[in-house]
Write a protein that holds these residues in place. Structure first.
Motif, PDB file in Angstrom:
ATOM      1  N   ASP A 170      40.894  43.809  36.714  1.00 28.88           N
ATOM      2  CA  ASP A 170      39.883  42.903  37.282  1.00 28.88           C
ATOM      3  C   ASP A 170      38.522  43.578  37.461  1.00 28.88           C
ATOM      4  O   ASP A 170      37.895  43.486  38.510  1.00 28.88           O
ATOM      5  CB  ASP A 170      40.347  42.371  38.645  1.00 28.88           C
ATOM      6  CG  ASP A 170      41.538  41.438  38.486  1.00 28.88           C
ATOM      7  OD1 ASP A 170      41.747  40.972  37.338  1.00 28.88           O
ATOM      8  OD2 ASP A 170      42.238  41.196  39.475  1.00 28.88           O
ATOM      9  N   ASP A 208      34.747  44.041  37.458  1.00 23.43           N
ATOM     10  CA  ASP A 208      33.541  43.210  37.462  1.00 23.43           C
ATOM     11  C   ASP A 208      32.320  44.118  37.408  1.00 23.43           C
ATOM     12  O   ASP A 208      32.315  45.195  38.006  1.00 23.43           O
ATOM     13  CB  ASP A 208      33.452  42.381  38.752  1.00 23.43           C
ATOM     14  CG  ASP A 208      34.458  41.252  38.752  1.00 23.43           C
ATOM     15  OD1 ASP A 208      34.722  40.700  37.668  1.00 23.43           O
ATOM     16  OD2 ASP A 208      34.999  40.948  39.842  1.00 23.43           O
ATOM     17  N   ARG A 232      36.203  40.152  35.400  1.00 19.05           N
ATOM     18  CA  ARG A 232      37.631  40.404  35.620  1.00 19.05           C
ATOM     19  C   ARG A 232      38.313  40.938  34.355  1.00 19.05           C
ATOM     20  O   ARG A 232      39.312  40.406  33.888  1.00 19.05           O
ATOM     21  CB  ARG A 232      38.324  39.122  36.098  1.00 19.05           C
ATOM     22  CG  ARG A 232      37.649  38.523  37.331  1.00 19.05           C
ATOM     23  CD  ARG A 232      38.352  37.271  37.792  1.00 19.05           C
ATOM     24  NE  ARG A 232      39.613  37.594  38.453  1.00 19.05           N
ATOM     25  CZ  ARG A 232      39.715  38.078  39.695  1.00 19.05           C
ATOM     26  NH1 ARG A 232      38.621  38.308  40.388  1.00 19.05           N
ATOM     27  NH2 ARG A 232      40.876  38.330  40.240  1.00 19.05           N
ATOM     28  N   THR A 288      40.675  43.042  32.350  1.00 19.25           N
ATOM     29  CA  THR A 288      41.952  43.691  32.641  1.00 19.25           C
ATOM     30  C   THR A 288      42.579  44.127  31.337  1.00 19.25           C
ATOM     31  O   THR A 288      42.732  43.318  30.427  1.00 19.25           O
ATOM     32  CB  THR A 288      42.899  42.722  33.378  1.00 19.25           C
ATOM     33  OG1 THR A 288      42.253  42.324  34.591  1.00 19.25           O
ATOM     34  CG2 THR A 288      44.227  43.392  33.687  1.00 19.25           C
ATOM     35  N   GLY A 291      37.096  45.586  41.154  1.00 20.19           N
ATOM     36  CA  GLY A 291      38.266  45.949  40.367  1.00 20.19           C
ATOM     37  C   GLY A 291      38.493  47.442  40.349  1.00 20.19           C
ATOM     38  O   GLY A 291      37.753  48.217  40.963  1.00 20.19           O
ATOM     39  N   GLU A 339      34.169  38.688  28.937  1.00 19.38           N
ATOM     40  CA  GLU A 339      35.617  38.538  29.138  1.00 19.38           C
ATOM     41  C   GLU A 339      36.349  39.012  27.891  1.00 19.38           C
ATOM     42  O   GLU A 339      35.810  38.943  26.787  1.00 19.38           O
ATOM     43  CB  GLU A 339      35.978  37.072  29.355  1.00 19.38           C
ATOM     44  CG  GLU A 339      35.426  36.484  30.614  1.00 19.38           C
ATOM     45  CD  GLU A 339      35.648  34.981  30.649  1.00 19.38           C
ATOM     46  OE1 GLU A 339      36.360  34.534  31.546  1.00 19.38           O
ATOM     47  OE2 GLU A 339      35.109  34.272  29.778  1.00 19.38           O
TER      48      GLU A 339
END
Lengths: 259, 631
Positions: free
Chosen positions: A25, A27, A38, A40, A75, A232
């Motif tokens: 996560d 950011d 986010r 991951t 994160g 993302e």
């Protein structure tokens, strides 16, 4: 080989390996603009992960967060079991574990090639100069330019400079190598010599995270390809999956534009 | 660089040099460069005429019958060292000799001067000959004198000059020099059939040799002042007749140079380089305060106070630092170091309010100990590293206490004025000292101004802006007049000390701005690359950022050094007798040379020019050399 088979093959190759880079996560904001949303991902030891995506998608920002050239705001990032926090000692430990290769090479123009490579081993790893120099010469041999040791970076071609930059990172005996668009600033005829060095490195079992537009390299060498857009991770998959049967529309659009 | 030319023109892959433009004949060259259009032709003629007229003016001034060069010659010593007493003049030799030996040594160790085409050397000789010939031709014929040495005037008052032809024959000696230069140049040119490259070091040996020999030939009028006239001793040469034994100096230069050449090939090279740099650094202080001042040491005080104090600081400080570099020290180390910094700063505050007495060097030692304690975390680890810190500490303490003791002890030189040194000696001392001290300070200020810590940034920026907004004269006056008023009772600052402090602080602000310009030219990628390979921020600054920043700012830094050197003439305003002031007000005030000013000022100008020209040439060389990695 079907997609599922390929995925299985990769999972088998990496099964039981330690986690090398773990991002949970993550950011990252530039003012109001959110550059990473986010993010991951987990990269295993020995894995070659290629990150691609349109410009401005956050891929360089992400890779630069991993050795703290950029500071993430949310994160967790854990590299080789060390969590990246504001603690300077952790940052120093991670930086000496993680090598980085830049788009613009960023060699030190006032030092010879040999001094560029031996600087960090001597001052950070505290190696004796003679040992550091013999290792540097071996590394130059490995990247194919042993005869350039005494020259200054400005006297080399772009491809040679980038290979020196790779040797400089390797001299710290890193456990992970990050490549931030290593071939984007090169003339076309020099791209191959750099990619060859990177392929050799991948085959030797180095954990690598590569931001690149070189889809040929990705197809041939990558264990996994991560596609980013708008900060993302949109799609993750093996090269076979990624190039033959991407699931996301944004991935399809991107591939249709660059292939 | 042995093969500089080879680097400057890089051969291509086949090893062949790029094709050269064909050589022009002299006529073609003139037509191409000077007379290509009729406008250019006119400009060439006018420019040449103007240059010749100026040269004629200068020559007529220098050789005019109205010039009293005796004033300069008789006052040579005043111009160099002012009133330094005759009886202790040997100290001046020793000081000058040390610098000469050090210069020779450094030149021998560092110089890698490459090669010089023999034809260029020949060209220099012929060029000198041509220039001298032009000088002889354009100078006005001399004024005729009668037997009593007075100028002959026509009834209408105009001067009688000798004819052009007799002027040329009178200057036969000069023509002989022209002929000699031409012959030497011609011989070098003719003997060089295969376009040899001479080693510049060989040319230097020749130069030093000729220098020594010339002293035995060059006449030195030893002028004695008796009954209002000067009697020249026509038979003496410069070699041993001056107060400064130039022959010995030349020989020492040669010895230093050859010792340097030998060290260059020996296994002590690294040690020799470090040693000569260190000697240069401490030489201004030791030469001035120890050799020239000759402090009268009070040995009872030395053994009762100075020595025990130095030893105490050395030993206790070493124990403290040894404790701070234990690998299990943890946070206690930081706390102790901060506490030490607190104590050091408190000592200075106490001095300001006069709370408790303490020797100045104790305050300085406390401050240095605090700095060493803050650096200690870099030396935690195996014994060898810890020992490095300890050795550094002991060396620093020995040097600081030695110098502090020497500086605090009164001088034994019999003073005729408040400041025992004047003239060129003072000018050079102030210039060298200010440059040496202001350089590190300026670099620190520049780093502070570009630091990411707001407090450093604000402090440095306001310091720089305040100092740059104030003229140098007011800084000097402030430090010489005002600062003593602010100092606590019992604390004194000699005039020269005050000036050095003020001038250093002033110069540092300007240097800082020049360095900052260089710092800004270092790209962000360089910082990132240094971070990415794991360098600490101090290593990043020292190895990556500063070398590149300083390289970029060499031209501005050298400009600042030259400005600092020239502006030492402002010392006259606060009452010190610098070089220019001796020529401008001391010599013209002597009864025998009342009002004779121009000669001295011309000489001063020439010497200033000589030093600055050398600095400027050296910096050009430096720029070319460090520019190697750029491209």
């Amino acid at each position: 080989m079907s997609i599922d088979d390929a995925t299985t093959a990769v999972s088998e190759k990496l099964a039981g390996r330690e986690d090398m880079i773990v991002c949970v996560d993550v950011d990252k904001f530039y003012g109001d603009f959110q550059a990473l949303k986010r993010v991951t991902a987990t990269i295993k030891e020995g894995e070659v992960a290629v990150v691609c995506g349109p410009s401005g998608s956050g891929k360089s920002t992400w890779i630069r967060c991993i050795n703290r050239l950029e500071v993430h705001q949310g994160g967790d990032i854990v590299v080789d079991g060390i969590e990246l926090t504001n603690d300077l000692r952790n940052i120093e430990r991670i930086r000496s574990e993680v090598g980085m290769v830049f788009q613009q090479f960023n060699l030190f123009p006032h030092l010879t090639v040999l001094d560029n490579i031996t600087l960090a081993p001597i001052w950070v790893r505290k190696k004796p100069r003679a040992e550091a120099e013999s290792m540097a010469r071996a590394l130059l041999e490995r990247v194919g330019i042993p005869e350039q040791a005494e020259k200054f970076p400005g006297q080399l071609s772009g491809g040679q400079q980038q290979r020196v930059a790779i040797a400089r990172s390797l001299a710290m005996e890193p456990r992970v190598m990050l490549f931030d668009e290593p071939t984007s600033a090169l003339d076309p005829e020099m791209i191959k010599e750099v990619l060859d060095v990177m392929k050799e490195l991948a085959l030797s079992g180095m954990t690598m995270m590569v931001v690149t537009h070189e889809m040929g390299f990705a197809r041939e060498v990558a264990d996994r390809i991560m596609f980013m857009e708008g900060g993302e991770i949109v799609e993750v998959g093996t090269p076979e999956h990624f190039f033959t049967n991407p699931t996301e529309d944004r991935t399809k659009l991107f591939l249709s534009q660059i292939l | 660089m042995e093969n500089r030319d080879a680097i400057l023109t890089i051969p291509d892959e086949n090893g062949s040099l790029p094709p050269k433009a064909p050589n022009l004949s002299i006529g073609q060259w003139f037509r191409k460069n000077l007379f290509s259009t009729w406008v250019n032709g006119i400009l060439t003629v006018l420019g040449t005429a103007a240059a010749l007229l100026m040269l004629r003016g200068v020559l007529n001034f220098v050789f005019s019958e109205n010039r009293q060069w005796d004033a300069v010659r008789t006052n040579a010593r005043a111009l160099m060292t002012l009133t330094y007493p005759e009886s202790q003049y040997v100290r001046v030799w020793v000081a000058f000799g040390s610098v000469v030996v050090l210069a020779g040594l450094s030149a021998g160790i560092w110089a890698d001067w490459g090669r010089l085409p023999a034809r260029r050397l020949a060209g220099w000789f012929m060029g000198a000959a041509g220039f001298l010939a032009v000088c002889i031709l354009v100078r006005e014929p001399s004024v005729l004198m009668d037997l009593e040495g007075k100028t002959i005037r026509l009834p209408d008052g105009s001067l009688v000059r000798e004819s052009f032809a007799s002027a040329m024959t009178d200057r036969a000696n000069w023509w002989a020099v022209v002929a000699l230069l031409l012959i030497v140049g011609g011989v070098i040119w003719r003997s060089d059939s295969d376009k040899k490259q001479l080693k510049i070091t060989q040319v230097t040996y020749l130069g030093i040799g000729l220098g020594v020999l010339s002293l035995w030939v060059a006449p030195y009028g030893h002028y004695a002042f008796t009954d209002g006239t000067y009697i020249a001793d026509p038979n003496s040469t410069v070699a041993f007749s001056t107060k400064m034994p130039w022959t010995v100096m030349w020989i020492m230069l040669a010895i230093g140079f050859f010792a340097g050449r030998w060290l260059r090939t020996s296994s002590y090279l690294v040690l020799a380089k470090a040693g000569s740099n260190l000697l240069w650094l401490i030489s201004p202080v030791t030469l001035y305060f120890v050799i020239l001042r000759d402090p009268a040491l009070d040995y009872s005080h030395v053994f009762s106070t100075d020595l025990p104090m130095g030893l105490a600081f050395g030993i206790l400080g070493a124990c403290f630092l040894w404790f701070l570099t234990r690998s299990d020290i943890g946070e206690i180390g930081r706390i102790l170091a901060t506490a030490m910094l607190g104590i050091a700063i408190f000592n200075w505050v106490a001095a300001f309010f006069g709370w408790y007495p303490m020797l100045q060097k104790a305050r300085i030692s406390f401050l240095l100990l605090a700095v060493a304690a803050l650096l200690a975390p870099n030396f935690v680890g195996e014994a060898a590293k810890r020992r490095q810190l300890l050795l550094g500490w002991l060396g620093t303490m020995a040097l600081v206490h030695y110098l502090a003791t020497m500086i605090n002890t009164p001088s034994t030189v019999e003073l005729q004025s408040t400041e025992f040194l004047g003239g060129l000696g003072l000018t050079l001392f102030v210039a060298v000292f200010v440059v040496l001290l202001s350089f590190p300070l300026g670099v620190l200020l520049a780093l502070g101004r570009t630091s990411k810590f707001p407090i450093f940034r604000i402090l440095s920026t306001s310091y720089i802006e305040v100092i740059r907004g104030v003229p140098l004269i007011s800084v000097l006056i402030f430090f010489s007049v005002m600062v003593p008023l602010f100092l606590p009772d019992g604390m004194e600052l000699a005039e020269l000390g005050a000036v050095l402090t003020g001038y250093t602080l002033f110069s540092a602000a300007y240097l800082a701005e020049n360095v900052r310009g260089g710092l800004q030219s270092v790209t962000k990628g360089q910082y990132e690359a240094a971070d990415a390979i794991g360098l600490t921020s101090a290593q990043r600054t020292g190895f990556i950022v500063l070398p590149q920043a300083l390289r970029v700012s060499i031209p501005q830094l050298v400009g600042q050094v030259i400005a600092t050197f020239k502006e030492t003439s402002l010392l006259a305003i606060i009452g010190l007798f610098d070089f220019l002031r001796v020529a401008n007000s001391v010599i013209p005030a002597q009864s025998e040379f009342m009002g004779v000013k121009r000669e001295g000022i011309l000489l001063v100008a020439v010497i200033y020019f000589f030093f600055n020209f050398v600095i400027s040439k050296y910096s050009q060389r430096l720029e070319r050399r460090v520019g190697l990695g750029e491209r």
